[in-house]
Motif scaffolding. Structure first.
Motif, PDB file in Angstrom:
ATOM      1  N   GLU A 180       3.426  -3.711   4.968  1.00  0.00           N
ATOM      2  CA  GLU A 180       2.814  -1.813   4.263  1.00  0.00           C
ATOM      3  C   GLU A 180       2.013  -2.798   2.974  1.00  0.00           C
ATOM      4  N   LYS A 182      -1.351  -2.555   0.153  1.00  0.00           N
ATOM      5  CA  LYS A 182      -1.484  -1.185  -1.069  1.00  0.00           C
ATOM      6  C   LYS A 182      -2.821  -1.979  -1.782  1.00  0.00           C
ATOM      7  N   HIS A 219      -1.846   4.597  -0.283  1.00  0.00           N
ATOM      8  CA  HIS A 219      -2.202   2.970  -0.530  1.00  0.00           C
ATOM      9  C   HIS A 219      -4.284   3.127  -0.106  1.00  0.00           C
ATOM     10  N   ASP A 254      -1.271   5.429  -8.298  1.00  0.00           N
ATOM     11  CA  ASP A 254      -0.458   5.905  -7.333  1.00  0.00           C
ATOM     12  C   ASP A 254       0.543   7.265  -7.181  1.00  0.00           C
TER      13      ASP A 254
HETATM   14 MN    MN Z   1       3.139   3.811  -2.174  1.00  0.00          MN
END
Ligand code: MN
Ligand code: GCO
Ligand code: MN
Ligand code: MN
Length: 386
Positions: A180, A182, A219, A254
């Motif tokens: 993942e 970001k 993201h 975020d």
């Molecule tokens: Mn997140």
């Protein structure tokens, strides 16, 4: 109508509905749902599963006996409700030891602990039937590039991922890893900041087939990118192993907003992509209720994520069945090239044909392409007036 069922494969993280509404400026505002409470609540709402970081379930300092007690209580709730644990992940960001990274830390003591903690989380997940292991490198990054060599960081990242793949094979766990990306937060800059960067790293691993991505709406959007495009690339590459659904205003902190609550059109095209290409993985909501909410608000939030997905899914069916829309799309995609020996594959014949191509540049350049009409119709479907 729009009531989720198990077959929809909606999942939530323990950390999402467990979120007590703490933020960097304020204290918790509610009791988050405990792991066992979350299992019951989510099952009642029609979710398929629940995911967690090791320490969402088992505190980092739990003794083996405490761990066993917690895990068996959790397992009991899963058995009572039929809720699954399709994905497990590891916190390599909360504890102070990870303040300068985990797999990419300069300190080999930290890197070794990060691997140890991750393989223990893999053991725990395997025990509960998880098939996907997500890795989000929240602290893998820097504020001061003078102190951390970004080239070395890539090598360390790769070394750690290779180690985990070998461990997966050695235990016959059969996990798929989903990386993942970001761009920032909690670090000023996180390494491998986009899904595209992750795909680039994966191609350099020892077992690239074992590793894919877990893109998250928020993201890519924090980085000002088109999430639908990022997911399309991952899907086309056969790398969409998991997805984190939420929402986010562009280039802000975020936000983890309820799915589909901000960028409605982008959410629509995302759902269309997942549905048209029959994505079979989990649709995981990585978001949390606003800090204004109490526990009932958390339930509304969770229901809303799933309901919005199902509403958009219906809009997709409407879009796909709309004759005017489909005629416009067919028109845009129906142009013909009159060049018999040329097929966009390189060969001496096709090259010869290409070199003899007489294009009518002016005429083609003057042709209109009706995107305005198409986009207006798309909007009208979303507005509910069509
Ligand atoms: Mn997140
Ligand atoms: C975030 C991330 C995390 C990860 C989670 C799973 O912005 O905090 O999205 O929620 O998804 O740690 O690895
Ligand atoms: Mn977040
Ligand atoms: Mn996430």
């Amino acid at each position: 109508k729009f009531i989720p069922v198990k077959e929809d494969r909606f999942t939530f993280g323990l950390w999402t509905v467990g979120n007590p509404g703490r933020d960097p400026f304020g204290l918790p505002v509610r009791d988050g749902f405990s792991p066992v409470e979350a299992v019951h609540m989510l099952a009642e709402l029609g979710a398929y599963g629940v995911n967690f970081h090791d320490n969402d379930l088992v505190p980092i300092d739990a003794t083996p006996v405490e761990k066993q007690r917690i895990v068996s209580g959790f397992r009991c709730a899963l058995e009572q409700t039929g809720l699954k644990v399709p994905m497990v992940t590891v916190s390599l960001f909360t504890d102070p030891i990870f303040k300068d990274g985990a797999f990419t830390s300069n300190d080999p003591r930290v890197r070794a602990y990060a691997l140890q903690k991750t393989i223990e989380s893999m053991d725990l997940g395997a025990e509960l039937g998880a098939e996907v292991f997500v890795l989000w490198g929240g602290r893998e990054g820097s504020e001061v590039d003078a102190g951390k060599n970004a080239v070395e960081a890539m090598k360390r990242y790769r070394e750690a991922l290779n180690y985990l793949c070998e461990y997966n094979l050695s235990q016959k766990y059969g996990y798929k890893f989903a990386l993942e990306a970001k761009p920032n937060e909690p670090r000023a800059d996180i390494y491998l900041p986009t899904t595209g960067a992750m795909l680039g790293m994966i191609a350099t691993l020892d077992y690239p087939d074992m590793v894919g991505v877990n893109p998250e709406v928020a993201h890519e959007r924090m980085a000002g990118l088109n999430f639908y495009h990022a997911v399309a690339q991952a899907l086309e590459a056969g790398k969409l192993f998991h997805i984190d659904l939420n929402d986010q205003k562009m280039s802000r902190f975020d936000q983890d907003l309820r799915f589909g609550s901000d960028g409605i059109k982008e959410a629509f095209f995302l759902v269309k992509l997942l549905e048209d290409y029959q994505y079979t993985g989990m649709k995981h909501f990585d978001a949390h209720a606003l800090r204004t909410e109490d526990r009932q608000g958390v339930i509304e939030f969770a229901k809303g994520c799933m309901r919005t997905y199902l509403i958009l899914k219906e809009k997709v069916a409407q879009f796909n069945a709309d004759q005017e829309i489909q005629a416009l799309i067919a028109e845009m995609n129906g142009k013909k090239l009159e060049l018999p020996d040329f097929d966009f594959k390189f060969s001496p014949e096709s090259l010869k044909a290409l070199q003899s191509y007489q294009v009518d540049r002016t005429a083609i350049g003057a042709e209109g392409i009706p995107y305005e009409r198409l986009d207006q119709l798309t909007c009208e479907i979303l507005f509910g007036v069509r």
